[in-house]
Design a protein around this motif. Structure first.
Motif, PDB file in Angstrom:
ATOM      1  N   ASP A  61       0.753  -1.246  -0.151  1.00  0.00           N
ATOM      2  CA  ASP A  61       0.370   0.015  -0.253  1.00  0.00           C
ATOM      3  C   ASP A  61       0.949   0.820   0.181  1.00  0.00           C
ATOM      4  O   ASP A  61       0.845   2.336  -0.462  1.00  0.00           O
ATOM      5  CB  ASP A  61      -0.498  -0.054   0.481  1.00  0.00           C
ATOM      6  CG  ASP A  61      -1.725  -0.606   0.802  1.00  0.00           C
ATOM      7  OD1 ASP A  61      -2.952  -1.267   2.362  1.00  0.00           O
ATOM      8  OD2 ASP A  61      -2.131  -1.102   0.160  1.00  0.00           O
ATOM      9  N   SER A  62       1.572   1.520   0.604  1.00  0.00           N
ATOM     10  CA  SER A  62       2.673   2.343   0.626  1.00  0.00           C
ATOM     11  C   SER A  62       3.599   2.766  -0.718  1.00  0.00           C
ATOM     12  O   SER A  62       3.854   4.493  -0.380  1.00  0.00           O
ATOM     13  CB  SER A  62       3.469   2.257   2.382  1.00  0.00           C
ATOM     14  OG  SER A  62       4.910   1.901   2.035  1.00  0.00           O
ATOM     15  N   LEU A  63       3.127   1.701  -1.478  1.00  0.00           N
ATOM     16  CA  LEU A  63       4.441   2.505  -2.736  1.00  0.00           C
ATOM     17  C   LEU A  63       3.288   2.589  -3.845  1.00  0.00           C
ATOM     18  O   LEU A  63       4.142   2.967  -4.987  1.00  0.00           O
ATOM     19  CB  LEU A  63       5.171   1.138  -2.557  1.00  0.00           C
ATOM     20  CG  LEU A  63       5.951   0.652  -1.358  1.00  0.00           C
ATOM     21  CD1 LEU A  63       7.301  -0.759  -2.036  1.00  0.00           C
ATOM     22  CD2 LEU A  63       7.041   1.420  -1.290  1.00  0.00           C
ATOM     23  N   LYS A  64       2.345   2.728  -3.297  1.00  0.00           N
ATOM     24  CA  LYS A  64       1.456   2.897  -4.651  1.00  0.00           C
ATOM     25  C   LYS A  64       1.323   4.318  -4.815  1.00  0.00           C
ATOM     26  O   LYS A  64       1.524   5.186  -4.073  1.00  0.00           O
ATOM     27  CB  LYS A  64      -0.351   2.635  -3.717  1.00  0.00           C
ATOM     28  CG  LYS A  64      -0.523   0.661  -4.663  1.00  0.00           C
ATOM     29  CD  LYS A  64      -2.266   1.438  -3.558  1.00  0.00           C
ATOM     30  CE  LYS A  64      -2.103  -0.207  -3.424  1.00  0.00           C
ATOM     31  NZ  LYS A  64      -3.729  -0.310  -2.858  1.00  0.00           N
ATOM     32  N   GLY A  65       1.450   4.851  -5.997  1.00  0.00           N
ATOM     33  CA  GLY A  65       1.890   5.854  -6.717  1.00  0.00           C
ATOM     34  C   GLY A  65       2.935   5.843  -7.002  1.00  0.00           C
ATOM     35  O   GLY A  65       4.126   7.090  -8.023  1.00  0.00           O
ATOM     36  N   ARG A  66       4.303   5.677  -5.939  1.00  0.00           N
ATOM     37  CA  ARG A  66       6.006   5.530  -6.551  1.00  0.00           C
ATOM     38  C   ARG A  66       6.173   4.483  -7.552  1.00  0.00           C
ATOM     39  O   ARG A  66       7.423   4.579  -8.097  1.00  0.00           O
ATOM     40  CB  ARG A  66       6.468   6.192  -5.253  1.00  0.00           C
ATOM     41  CG  ARG A  66       6.244   7.134  -4.338  1.00  0.00           C
ATOM     42  CD  ARG A  66       6.755   7.654  -3.169  1.00  0.00           C
ATOM     43  NE  ARG A  66       7.196   6.553  -2.119  1.00  0.00           N
ATOM     44  CZ  ARG A  66       8.257   5.947  -2.070  1.00  0.00           C
ATOM     45  NH1 ARG A  66       9.110   5.666  -2.894  1.00  0.00           N
ATOM     46  NH2 ARG A  66       8.171   4.748  -0.974  1.00  0.00           N
ATOM     47  N   LEU A  80      10.373  -3.089 -12.848  1.00  0.00           N
ATOM     48  CA  LEU A  80      10.013  -2.124 -11.581  1.00  0.00           C
ATOM     49  C   LEU A  80      10.538  -0.803 -12.200  1.00  0.00           C
ATOM     50  O   LEU A  80      11.340  -0.598 -11.600  1.00  0.00           O
ATOM     51  CB  LEU A  80       9.911  -2.641 -10.066  1.00  0.00           C
ATOM     52  CG  LEU A  80       9.709  -1.951  -8.958  1.00  0.00           C
ATOM     53  CD1 LEU A  80       7.908  -2.263  -8.731  1.00  0.00           C
ATOM     54  CD2 LEU A  80      10.104  -2.406  -7.910  1.00  0.00           C
ATOM     55  N   GLN A  81       8.676  -0.136 -12.256  1.00  0.00           N
ATOM     56  CA  GLN A  81       9.557   1.625 -11.707  1.00  0.00           C
ATOM     57  C   GLN A  81       9.177   1.545 -11.271  1.00  0.00           C
ATOM     58  O   GLN A  81       8.544   1.652 -10.438  1.00  0.00           O
ATOM     59  CB  GLN A  81       9.073   2.009 -13.490  1.00  0.00           C
ATOM     60  CG  GLN A  81       9.307   3.637 -13.149  1.00  0.00           C
ATOM     61  CD  GLN A  81      10.976   3.840 -13.695  1.00  0.00           C
ATOM     62  OE1 GLN A  81      11.580   3.596 -14.899  1.00  0.00           O
ATOM     63  NE2 GLN A  81      11.278   5.220 -13.250  1.00  0.00           N
TER      64      GLN A  81
END
Length: 120
Positions: A61-66, A80-81
């Motif tokens: 969850d904490s990595l969504k958007g990055r 994995l970008q």
């Protein structure tokens, strides 16, 4: 024999970007899922992101958007970008693939790991 070859790790400054790649080769009947895990020193190995057959994606969850996971089916490669990297993203990143070498049960395979260090 199945081989996973990872690339793209390295040292990057906070706020920077990296793109990891993992190419899968060998006797492959089908690939059920491809993903990335990471493990920081003294910590457990945790899921970063995965993509399953059909294109469904799942992220920590904490990595969504990055972070963005993608897959090239023709090349059996998962990417994995990673953008806006933070020091807490520093870890060894492991490629993980669930695949079948025959029409029987799938098996889990791991890459050797690639170091990502985020530091100024």
């Amino acid at each position: 024999q199945v081989q996973l070859v990872e690339s793209g790790g390295g040292l990057v400054q906070p706020g920077g970007s990296l793109r990891l790649s993992c190419a899968v080769s060998g006797s492959i009947f089908s690939i059920d899922a491809m993903g990335w895990f990471r493990q920081a020193p003294g910590k457990r190995r945790d899921l970063v992101a995965r993509i399953i057959s059909g294109g469904y994606t799942d992220y920590e969850d904490s990595l969504k958007g990055r972070f963005t996971i993608s897959r090239d089916n023709a090349k059996n490669t998962v990417y994995l970008q990673m953008n806006s990297l933070k020091p807490e993203d520093t870890a060894v990143y492991f490629c993980n693939v669930v695949l079948r070498t025959t029409a029987n049960n799938p098996a889990n395979y791991w890459g050797q790991g690639t170091q990502v260090t985020v530091s100024s």
